[in-house]
Design a protein around this motif. Structure first.
Motif, PDB file in Angstrom:
ATOM      1  N   GLN A 281      -4.186   0.205  10.880  1.00 53.93           N
ATOM      2  CA  GLN A 281      -4.432  -0.739  11.951  1.00 53.93           C
ATOM      3  C   GLN A 281      -3.654  -2.034  11.707  1.00 53.93           C
ATOM      4  O   GLN A 281      -3.392  -2.402  10.567  1.00 53.93           O
ATOM      5  N   ASN A 282      -3.292  -2.695  12.788  1.00 51.64           N
ATOM      6  CA  ASN A 282      -2.515  -3.926  12.680  1.00 51.64           C
ATOM      7  C   ASN A 282      -3.277  -5.033  11.959  1.00 51.64           C
ATOM      8  O   ASN A 282      -2.675  -5.869  11.304  1.00 51.64           O
ATOM      9  N   ALA A 283      -4.582  -5.046  12.068  1.00 52.64           N
ATOM     10  CA  ALA A 283      -5.396  -6.117  11.484  1.00 52.64           C
ATOM     11  C   ALA A 283      -5.916  -5.762  10.091  1.00 52.64           C
ATOM     12  O   ALA A 283      -6.810  -6.430   9.572  1.00 52.64           O
ATOM     13  N   LYS A 284      -5.349  -4.736   9.471  1.00 57.11           N
ATOM     14  CA  LYS A 284      -5.872  -4.218   8.194  1.00 57.11           C
ATOM     15  C   LYS A 284      -5.989  -5.291   7.119  1.00 57.11           C
ATOM     16  O   LYS A 284      -7.016  -5.397   6.450  1.00 57.11           O
ATOM     17  N   GLU A 285      -4.974  -6.088   6.925  1.00 56.33           N
ATOM     18  CA  GLU A 285      -5.003  -7.085   5.846  1.00 56.33           C
ATOM     19  C   GLU A 285      -6.120  -8.109   6.050  1.00 56.33           C
ATOM     20  O   GLU A 285      -6.828  -8.451   5.105  1.00 56.33           O
ATOM     21  N   GLY A 286      -6.283  -8.580   7.269  1.00 47.97           N
ATOM     22  CA  GLY A 286      -7.360  -9.524   7.560  1.00 47.97           C
ATOM     23  C   GLY A 286      -8.730  -8.891   7.428  1.00 47.97           C
ATOM     24  O   GLY A 286      -9.677  -9.524   6.949  1.00 47.97           O
ATOM     25  N   GLU A 287      -8.839  -7.635   7.850  1.00 45.02           N
ATOM     26  CA  GLU A 287     -10.113  -6.933   7.753  1.00 45.02           C
ATOM     27  C   GLU A 287     -10.527  -6.720   6.299  1.00 45.02           C
ATOM     28  O   GLU A 287     -11.674  -6.966   5.935  1.00 45.02           O
ATOM     29  N   ILE A 288      -9.611  -6.267   5.463  1.00 47.16           N
ATOM     30  CA  ILE A 288      -9.962  -5.998   4.067  1.00 47.16           C
ATOM     31  C   ILE A 288     -10.293  -7.304   3.338  1.00 47.16           C
ATOM     32  O   ILE A 288     -11.190  -7.333   2.488  1.00 47.16           O
ATOM     33  N   LEU A 289      -9.629  -8.388   3.694  1.00 42.46           N
ATOM     34  CA  LEU A 289      -9.966  -9.692   3.123  1.00 42.46           C
ATOM     35  C   LEU A 289     -11.392 -10.088   3.507  1.00 42.46           C
ATOM     36  O   LEU A 289     -12.179 -10.525   2.664  1.00 42.46           O
ATOM     37  N   ALA A 290     -11.731  -9.901   4.771  1.00 43.38           N
ATOM     38  CA  ALA A 290     -13.080 -10.224   5.236  1.00 43.38           C
ATOM     39  C   ALA A 290     -14.125  -9.343   4.560  1.00 43.38           C
ATOM     40  O   ALA A 290     -15.199  -9.813   4.170  1.00 43.38           O
ATOM     41  N   VAL A 291     -13.826  -8.054   4.401  1.00 46.22           N
ATOM     42  CA  VAL A 291     -14.754  -7.129   3.728  1.00 46.22           C
ATOM     43  C   VAL A 291     -14.980  -7.578   2.283  1.00 46.22           C
ATOM     44  O   VAL A 291     -16.123  -7.628   1.808  1.00 46.22           O
ATOM     45  N   ASN A 292     -13.911  -7.909   1.586  1.00 45.03           N
ATOM     46  CA  ASN A 292     -14.053  -8.362   0.200  1.00 45.03           C
ATOM     47  C   ASN A 292     -14.866  -9.657   0.103  1.00 45.03           C
ATOM     48  O   ASN A 292     -15.654  -9.825  -0.832  1.00 45.03           O
ATOM     49  N   ASN A 293     -14.703 -10.549   1.069  1.00 40.69           N
ATOM     50  CA  ASN A 293     -15.519 -11.768   1.087  1.00 40.69           C
ATOM     51  C   ASN A 293     -16.992 -11.451   1.314  1.00 40.69           C
ATOM     52  O   ASN A 293     -17.871 -12.072   0.707  1.00 40.69           O
ATOM     53  N   LEU A 294     -17.277 -10.478   2.174  1.00 35.74           N
ATOM     54  CA  LEU A 294     -18.668 -10.067   2.398  1.00 35.74           C
ATOM     55  C   LEU A 294     -19.264  -9.469   1.129  1.00 35.74           C
ATOM     56  O   LEU A 294     -20.430  -9.729   0.800  1.00 35.74           O
ATOM     57  N   ILE A 295     -18.485  -8.685   0.410  1.00 38.13           N
ATOM     58  CA  ILE A 295     -18.978  -8.076  -0.832  1.00 38.13           C
ATOM     59  C   ILE A 295     -19.259  -9.157  -1.872  1.00 38.13           C
ATOM     60  O   ILE A 295     -20.262  -9.106  -2.575  1.00 38.13           O
ATOM     61  N   LYS A 296     -18.391 -10.155  -1.956  1.00 40.51           N
ATOM     62  CA  LYS A 296     -18.628 -11.265  -2.893  1.00 40.51           C
ATOM     63  C   LYS A 296     -19.927 -11.993  -2.558  1.00 40.51           C
ATOM     64  O   LYS A 296     -20.674 -12.388  -3.445  1.00 40.51           O
ATOM     65  N   LYS A 297     -20.188 -12.170  -1.269  1.00 34.37           N
ATOM     66  CA  LYS A 297     -21.371 -12.922  -0.848  1.00 34.37           C
ATOM     67  C   LYS A 297     -22.653 -12.093  -0.929  1.00 34.37           C
ATOM     68  O   LYS A 297     -23.676 -12.584  -1.379  1.00 34.37           O
ATOM     69  N   TYR A 298     -22.608 -10.836  -0.497  1.00 34.87           N
ATOM     70  CA  TYR A 298     -23.832 -10.038  -0.355  1.00 34.87           C
ATOM     71  C   TYR A 298     -23.942  -8.880  -1.332  1.00 34.87           C
ATOM     72  O   TYR A 298     -24.942  -8.171  -1.347  1.00 34.87           O
ATOM     73  N   GLY A 299     -22.912  -8.673  -2.156  1.00 37.82           N
ATOM     74  CA  GLY A 299     -22.979  -7.608  -3.143  1.00 37.82           C
ATOM     75  C   GLY A 299     -22.615  -6.253  -2.567  1.00 37.82           C
ATOM     76  O   GLY A 299     -22.371  -6.098  -1.379  1.00 37.82           O
ATOM     77  N   GLY A 300     -22.581  -5.290  -3.455  1.00 34.60           N
ATOM     78  CA  GLY A 300     -22.283  -3.929  -3.049  1.00 34.60           C
ATOM     79  C   GLY A 300     -20.976  -3.434  -3.636  1.00 34.60           C
ATOM     80  O   GLY A 300     -20.313  -4.128  -4.408  1.00 34.60           O
ATOM     81  N   THR A 301     -20.622  -2.229  -3.261  1.00 28.65           N
ATOM     82  CA  THR A 301     -19.442  -1.555  -3.775  1.00 28.65           C
ATOM     83  C   THR A 301     -18.529  -1.203  -2.615  1.00 28.65           C
ATOM     84  O   THR A 301     -19.001  -0.729  -1.581  1.00 28.65           O
ATOM     85  N   LEU A 302     -17.223  -1.411  -2.805  1.00 31.12           N
ATOM     86  CA  LEU A 302     -16.251  -1.063  -1.771  1.00 31.12           C
ATOM     87  C   LEU A 302     -15.792   0.375  -1.958  1.00 31.12           C
ATOM     88  O   LEU A 302     -15.415   0.781  -3.059  1.00 31.12           O
TER      89      LEU A 302
END
Length: 122
Positions: free
Chosen positions: A49-70
């Motif tokens: 997807q064209n927005a992949k880089e922004g999406e994965i950055l946002a996902v990693n930020n969510l994991i940092k804030k709320y925990g979990g495994t990617l």
């Protein structure tokens, strides 16, 4: 809404897979599930997807804030890469879409993508 939250709180097995694109729904669910003690397995789907880089950055930020495994899944969806409504960058001129979402840029909008992913993995 309160009815659903009471059911979420009552779940005994606190493991959950969250299809996560880093968007508003993903953020809300990560926060809610984390609040009620769930172990979140964030599933990110890379379909070029064209927005992949922004999406994965946002996902990693969510994991940092709320925990979990990617968990990262790379899939091939050749019909997405040839669709003009998905990769030309032009605005979608669709009355139904614009009535609900306003002006949407095609390079970031994939109609029903989560439905497609869900049907592939079930």
């Amino acid at each position: 809404m309160l009815y659903e939250i009471e059911h979420i709180k009552a779940v005994e097995d606190k493991r959950v897979v969250l299809l996560n694109s880093g968007g508003l729904e993903s953020c809300y669910l990560a926060c809610l599930l984390s609040t009620y003690g769930f172990t979140i397995h964030h599933l990110f789907i890379d379909y070029d997807q064209n927005a992949k880089e922004g999406e994965i950055l946002a996902v990693n930020n969510l994991i940092k804030k709320y925990g979990g495994t990617l968990h990262y899944a790379k899939i091939s969806l050749p019909w997405f890469s040839t669709s003009t409504s998905l990769c030309s960058g032009e605005e979608i001129d669709n009355l139904i879409v614009s009535a609900y979402m306003g002006t949407v840029e095609a390079k970031t909008y994939v109609p029903l993508r989560n439905h497609i992913f869900l049907s592939m993995f079930l």
